[in-house]
Design a protein around this motif. Structure first.
Motif, mmCIF file in Angstrom:
data_model
loop_
_atom_site.group_PDB
_atom_site.id
_atom_site.type_symbol
_atom_site.label_atom_id
_atom_site.label_comp_id
_atom_site.label_asym_id
_atom_site.label_seq_id
_atom_site.Cartn_x
_atom_site.Cartn_y
_atom_site.Cartn_z
ATOM 1 N N ALA A 109 0.635 -1.129 -0.404
ATOM 2 C CA ALA A 109 0.137 -0.417 -0.425
ATOM 3 C C ALA A 109 0.741 1.503 -0.361
ATOM 4 O O ALA A 109 0.622 2.511 -0.747
ATOM 5 C CB ALA A 109 -0.541 -0.086 0.906
ATOM 6 N N VAL A 110 1.762 1.339 0.756
ATOM 7 C CA VAL A 110 2.823 2.260 0.992
ATOM 8 C C VAL A 110 3.041 2.686 -0.447
ATOM 9 O O VAL A 110 3.600 3.430 -0.929
ATOM 10 C CB VAL A 110 3.479 2.350 2.097
ATOM 11 N N ARG A 111 3.605 1.303 -0.756
ATOM 12 C CA ARG A 111 5.034 1.610 -2.841
ATOM 13 C C ARG A 111 3.750 1.886 -3.752
ATOM 14 O O ARG A 111 4.576 2.420 -4.347
ATOM 15 C CB ARG A 111 5.776 0.136 -2.478
ATOM 16 N N PHE A 132 -0.779 1.035 11.020
ATOM 17 C CA PHE A 132 -1.236 2.048 12.648
ATOM 18 C C PHE A 132 -2.151 3.405 12.622
ATOM 19 O O PHE A 132 -2.562 2.947 14.357
ATOM 20 C CB PHE A 132 0.075 2.555 12.774
ATOM 21 N N GLY A 133 -3.007 3.130 11.952
ATOM 22 C CA GLY A 133 -4.410 3.828 11.997
ATOM 23 C C GLY A 133 -5.200 4.321 11.447
ATOM 24 O O GLY A 133 -4.704 4.747 9.969
ATOM 25 N N SER A 134 -6.532 4.523 11.530
ATOM 26 C CA SER A 134 -7.107 5.482 10.401
ATOM 27 C C SER A 134 -8.016 6.388 10.624
ATOM 28 O O SER A 134 -7.476 6.856 11.749
ATOM 29 C CB SER A 134 -8.483 3.911 9.751
ATOM 30 N N ASN A 135 -8.215 6.316 9.243
ATOM 31 C CA ASN A 135 -9.194 8.570 9.160
ATOM 32 C C ASN A 135 -8.818 9.486 9.940
ATOM 33 O O ASN A 135 -8.849 9.670 10.294
ATOM 34 C CB ASN A 135 -10.729 7.704 10.327
ATOM 35 N N GLU A 136 -7.430 9.812 9.823
ATOM 36 C CA GLU A 136 -6.572 10.577 10.389
ATOM 37 C C GLU A 136 -6.466 11.575 8.955
ATOM 38 O O GLU A 136 -6.321 11.027 8.129
ATOM 39 C CB GLU A 136 -5.425 10.100 10.984
ATOM 40 N N THR A 137 -6.786 12.716 9.810
ATOM 41 C CA THR A 137 -6.955 14.289 8.604
ATOM 42 C C THR A 137 -5.309 15.210 8.659
ATOM 43 O O THR A 137 -4.365 14.689 9.060
ATOM 44 C CB THR A 137 -8.009 14.973 9.766
ATOM 45 N N GLY A 160 -7.688 18.148 5.505
ATOM 46 C CA GLY A 160 -8.520 17.569 5.137
ATOM 47 C C GLY A 160 -9.054 16.719 4.640
ATOM 48 O O GLY A 160 -9.868 16.511 4.438
ATOM 49 N N ALA A 161 -8.031 15.988 4.425
ATOM 50 C CA ALA A 161 -7.951 14.333 3.469
ATOM 51 C C ALA A 161 -7.984 13.657 5.297
ATOM 52 O O ALA A 161 -7.282 13.166 5.322
ATOM 53 C CB ALA A 161 -7.603 14.226 2.403
ATOM 54 N N LEU A 162 -8.882 13.142 4.277
ATOM 55 C CA LEU A 162 -8.758 11.260 5.798
ATOM 56 C C LEU A 162 -7.935 10.418 4.749
ATOM 57 O O LEU A 162 -7.982 10.289 4.054
ATOM 58 C CB LEU A 162 -10.103 10.329 5.977
ATOM 59 N N THR A 163 -7.087 9.859 6.129
ATOM 60 C CA THR A 163 -5.368 9.096 5.408
ATOM 61 C C THR A 163 -5.486 7.775 6.334
ATOM 62 O O THR A 163 -6.319 7.758 7.637
ATOM 63 C CB THR A 163 -4.036 9.731 5.618
ATOM 64 N N THR A 164 -4.987 6.838 5.713
ATOM 65 C CA THR A 164 -4.411 5.735 6.644
ATOM 66 C C THR A 164 -3.335 6.091 6.685
ATOM 67 O O THR A 164 -2.741 6.071 5.845
ATOM 68 C CB THR A 164 -4.616 4.752 5.818
ATOM 69 N N ASP A 197 -3.966 8.693 1.229
ATOM 70 C CA ASP A 197 -5.772 9.336 1.412
ATOM 71 C C ASP A 197 -6.728 8.228 0.446
ATOM 72 O O ASP A 197 -6.036 6.725 -0.140
ATOM 73 C CB ASP A 197 -5.194 10.688 0.430
ATOM 74 N N LEU A 198 -7.681 8.784 0.375
ATOM 75 C CA LEU A 198 -8.424 7.457 0.293
ATOM 76 C C LEU A 198 -8.593 7.440 -1.535
ATOM 77 O O LEU A 198 -9.153 6.630 -2.534
ATOM 78 C CB LEU A 198 -10.109 7.787 0.217
#
Length: 278
Positions: free
Chosen positions: A53-55, A169-174, A177-181, A224-225
């Protein structure tokens, strides 16, 4: 102003892992969130690991343009300094410009223009006013830990894409202004010392050999999404010294207009240091 620069150089030097820090050191970097359950993460994103996912997120931003905001926060005890770099960058076309600032330094500002394989830099010692120093982008080195050669954002992208032991490590972090994982991993020695100059590289190797393990560097990536990397952070902390490099990407896809300086105003230079240059 010169005193501020001297202290910053000292803090940067300490952060390159000098042997004097090799004994009695441990990482105490903590976070107020907990890693997500890996089974739950797998259910939410079947077929794609955290590493993939990161790559994939790095690959996606490498194919577009973005506004770049970099900060490198350096601390030695109670003394803290921050170096910042901002500007538009077309990562797909290898063109961009950065304004680099170090408030309080003897030289507190430089401008950088990236044009393909060449980087142009203002305020290079030994050049006249209005003259830009030019250097081959792939030959410039970093001189401090967690710094990119000439603050090149592509260098940070390369490092974060090589993070190891990655987990959600976490979800729905902004972020912006964008939701991220958020994903977290670590940086190994080869990645940490990528394009690092000989002297700081040897210092890092001395510490690694003395303690029998890689220097502790946490790495975080926010995706982001749309599957784009929107922020990365790498943190090194041992004893009283810490360095945190953060890069935030925004305004994806906007045209980037960058022109290299006229050849009559450029001169080849060899950059062997300088807080603002990485």
């Amino acid at each position: 102003m010169r005193r501020a620069t001297t202290h910053a150089l000292r803090a940067c030097a300490a952060a390159t892992a000098l042997l004097s820090l090799a004994t009695g050191c441990s990482s105490d970097e903590q976070d107020d969130t907990k890693p997500s359950d890996t089974k739950s993460a797998a259910k939410k994103d079947p077929g794609k690991t955290a590493t993939e996912a990161v790559r994939a997120a790095v690959t996606k931003v490498r194919g577009t343009s973005a506004g770049i905001h970099e900060t490198v926060a350096i601390a030695e005890g109670e003394t803290r300094y921050t170096i910042s770099a901002d500007g538009p960058f077309d990562l797909a076309k290898d063109k961009g410009k950065l304004s680099v600032d170090f408030p309080g330094g003897a030289i507190d500002h430089v401008d950088e223009i990236f044009d393909g394989d060449t980087v142009y830099v203002s305020q290079v010692q030994g050049t006249d006013d209005g003259t830009w120093g030019s250097a081959a982008r792939d030959k410039v080195e970093a001189h401090y830990l967690l710094r990119a050669p000439l603050n090149d954002p592509e260098h940070y992208l390369r490092q974060i894409s090589a993070m190891r032991k990655v987990e959600r490590f976490g979800s729905n972090e902004t972020v912006g202004g964008a939701l991220t994982t958020r994903y977290r991993g670590s940086i190994d020695h080869a990645t940490l010392t990528l394009r690092l100059a000989d002297k700081p590289r040897k210092g890092a190797e001395q510490i690694r050999d003395a303690q029998g393990t890689d220097l502790p560097v946490f790495a975080d990536a926010w995706v982001d999404l749309q599957g784009r990397l929107v922020r990365l952070k790498m943190t090194y902390r041992m004893a009283t010294v810490s360095v945190t490099a953060t890069v935030t990407l925004s305004a994806f896809g906007k045209p980037v207009k960058v022109a290299a300086p006229d050849a009559s105003r450029t001169v080849p230079v060899t950059l062997k240091g300088g807080v603002l240059f990485g």
